[in-house]
Write an enzyme that holds these catalytic residues in place. Sequence first.
Site, PDB file in Angstrom:
ATOM      1  N   SER A   1       0.875  -1.174   0.000  1.00 29.09           N
ATOM      2  CA  SER A   1       0.000   0.000   0.000  1.00 29.09           C
ATOM      3  C   SER A   1       0.908   1.219   0.000  1.00 29.09           C
ATOM      4  O   SER A   1       2.099   1.103   0.344  1.00 29.09           O
ATOM      5  CB  SER A   1      -0.841  -0.007   1.287  1.00 29.09           C
ATOM      6  OG  SER A   1      -1.419   1.257   1.538  1.00 29.09           O
TER       7      SER A   1
ATOM      8  N   TYR B   1      -1.944  -1.238  10.446  1.00 26.93           N
ATOM      9  CA  TYR B   1      -1.918  -1.350   8.982  1.00 26.93           C
ATOM     10  C   TYR B   1      -0.598  -0.814   8.427  1.00 26.93           C
ATOM     11  O   TYR B   1       0.051  -1.450   7.588  1.00 26.93           O
ATOM     12  CB  TYR B   1      -3.113  -0.574   8.419  1.00 26.93           C
ATOM     13  CG  TYR B   1      -3.389  -0.765   6.943  1.00 26.93           C
ATOM     14  CD1 TYR B   1      -4.166  -1.838   6.507  1.00 26.93           C
ATOM     15  CD2 TYR B   1      -2.910   0.137   5.993  1.00 26.93           C
ATOM     16  CE1 TYR B   1      -4.453  -2.012   5.150  1.00 26.93           C
ATOM     17  CE2 TYR B   1      -3.180  -0.029   4.646  1.00 26.93           C
ATOM     18  CZ  TYR B   1      -3.964  -1.099   4.232  1.00 26.93           C
ATOM     19  OH  TYR B   1      -4.237  -1.259   2.884  1.00 26.93           O
TER      20      TYR B   1
HETATM   21  P1  NAD Z   1     -11.409  -6.191   0.129  1.00 28.55           P
HETATM   22  O1  NAD Z   1     -11.980  -6.056   1.509  1.00 28.55           O
HETATM   23  O2  NAD Z   1     -12.266  -5.911  -1.058  1.00 28.55           O
HETATM   24  O3  NAD Z   1     -10.790  -7.640  -0.080  1.00 28.55           O
HETATM   25  C1  NAD Z   1     -10.051  -8.271   0.911  1.00 28.55           C
HETATM   26  C2  NAD Z   1     -10.019  -9.746   0.595  1.00 28.55           C
HETATM   27  O4  NAD Z   1      -9.313 -10.394   1.653  1.00 28.55           O
HETATM   28  C3  NAD Z   1     -11.418 -10.388   0.567  1.00 28.55           C
HETATM   29  O5  NAD Z   1     -11.448 -11.401  -0.410  1.00 28.55           O
HETATM   30  C4  NAD Z   1     -11.551 -10.986   1.964  1.00 28.55           C
HETATM   31  O6  NAD Z   1     -12.463 -12.079   2.021  1.00 28.55           O
HETATM   32  C5  NAD Z   1     -10.116 -11.437   2.182  1.00 28.55           C
HETATM   33  N1  NAD Z   1      -9.793 -11.660   3.576  1.00 28.55           N
HETATM   34  C6  NAD Z   1      -9.929 -10.825   4.636  1.00 28.55           C
HETATM   35  N2  NAD Z   1      -9.538 -11.434   5.760  1.00 28.55           N
HETATM   36  C7  NAD Z   1      -9.138 -12.673   5.399  1.00 28.55           C
HETATM   37  C8  NAD Z   1      -8.622 -13.781   6.112  1.00 28.55           C
HETATM   38  N3  NAD Z   1      -8.453 -13.755   7.445  1.00 28.55           N
HETATM   39  N4  NAD Z   1      -8.315 -14.908   5.416  1.00 28.55           N
HETATM   40  C9  NAD Z   1      -8.506 -14.981   4.082  1.00 28.55           C
HETATM   41  N5  NAD Z   1      -8.997 -13.953   3.355  1.00 28.55           N
HETATM   42  C10 NAD Z   1      -9.303 -12.824   4.016  1.00 28.55           C
HETATM   43  O7  NAD Z   1     -10.092  -5.281   0.163  1.00 28.55           O
HETATM   44  P2  NAD Z   1      -9.171  -4.685  -1.008  1.00 28.55           P
HETATM   45  O8  NAD Z   1      -9.305  -3.214  -0.917  1.00 28.55           O
HETATM   46  O9  NAD Z   1      -9.396  -5.371  -2.294  1.00 28.55           O
HETATM   47  O10 NAD Z   1      -7.739  -5.047  -0.408  1.00 28.55           O
HETATM   48  C11 NAD Z   1      -6.876  -6.001  -0.978  1.00 28.55           C
HETATM   49  C12 NAD Z   1      -5.450  -5.684  -0.563  1.00 28.55           C
HETATM   50  O11 NAD Z   1      -5.061  -4.429  -1.111  1.00 28.55           O
HETATM   51  C13 NAD Z   1      -5.258  -5.584   0.951  1.00 28.55           C
HETATM   52  O12 NAD Z   1      -4.021  -6.143   1.318  1.00 28.55           O
HETATM   53  C14 NAD Z   1      -5.251  -4.090   1.187  1.00 28.55           C
HETATM   54  O13 NAD Z   1      -4.541  -3.735   2.349  1.00 28.55           O
HETATM   55  C15 NAD Z   1      -4.552  -3.610  -0.076  1.00 28.55           C
HETATM   56  N6  NAD Z   1      -4.801  -2.202  -0.383  1.00 28.55           N
HETATM   57  C16 NAD Z   1      -6.062  -1.732  -0.607  1.00 28.55           C
HETATM   58  C17 NAD Z   1      -6.239  -0.384  -0.885  1.00 28.55           C
HETATM   59  C18 NAD Z   1      -7.589   0.219  -1.137  1.00 28.55           C
HETATM   60  O14 NAD Z   1      -7.674   1.451  -1.229  1.00 28.55           O
HETATM   61  N7  NAD Z   1      -8.654  -0.553  -1.275  1.00 28.55           N
HETATM   62  C19 NAD Z   1      -5.134   0.464  -0.928  1.00 28.55           C
HETATM   63  C20 NAD Z   1      -3.874  -0.050  -0.711  1.00 28.55           C
HETATM   64  C21 NAD Z   1      -3.726  -1.385  -0.438  1.00 28.55           C
END
Ligand code: NAD
Length: 257
Positions: free
Chosen positions: A139, A152
Amino acid sequence: MSLKGKTALVTGSTSGIGLGIAKALAAQGANIMMNGFGEKDAAIAEIKALGVEVDYHGADMSRPAEIEAMMQAAQQRFGGVDILVNNAGIQHVANIEDFPVDRWDAIIAINLSSAFHTTRLALPYMKQNNWGRIINLASVHGLVASAQKSAYVAAKHGIVGLTKVTALETAQTGVTCNAICPGWVLTPLVQKQVDARAQKEGLNNDAAKKALLLEKQPSAEFVTPDQLAALAVFMCSDAASQIRGVAWNMDGGWVAQ
Ligand code: NAD
């Protein structure tokens, strides 16, 4: 580029960025091992429709024994994992003195330690084939901090460090390891923060999104899962074989400030 014959394991691929990356890798022909909670059937069907082999394992990424079972299942079904995308992640927002200890532990386990476990279990097969791609979803919070996100930010800085070590330990092999560092992407993880802002400041959904973006992301537009997925596909290409240990931000200018 074709990823036909390769197998990609994407953790947390039932939603958001992980689902976008799984779809893009499948579109290149890779078989997909999916993982994650929630509404998984529609996500699995979307990938299957791309004509590749798909399997699913519901390992809780906070539990090393379940991660081991998932890696074994991938080996039994596909022979091993060629492309590992460590994507599963959660968020919790609170000042340090109010931060629930169980949320700290869960964020470190899911956002950081799980990538150590999948990586250690995937590497022997990748090294044996002298080909592999490990892509860690970090991130912008792996590069800079924001208040109220102690766990985080610590986990994401940690995964950038893990990425560099993995890249060094594989530097003279056909295995690469890199991190992708997104800014705001409108997924369920971020919608929760939009909702919290709307409630706190008495804003409607659109105004809360704008406020969130303008605070950090100069483009004032969300990054999309498809754009991140295109970067992940590039990282799997031969052209990217000497990209090693980078933390590549796609963030609408967030970290340029
Ligand atoms: P999201 O909530 O849409 O997806 C998260 C996924 O992780 C889901 O499939 C959920 O079921 C799964 N998950 C959560 N806890 C879990 C567990 N204990 N075991 C197995 N699966 C689990 O979130 P996203 O925004 O798509 O995030 C995906 C990645 O990208 C994360 O690592 C997040 O930190 C990173 N990220 C997101 C953003 C953003 O703005 N959305 C920005 C930077 C980084």
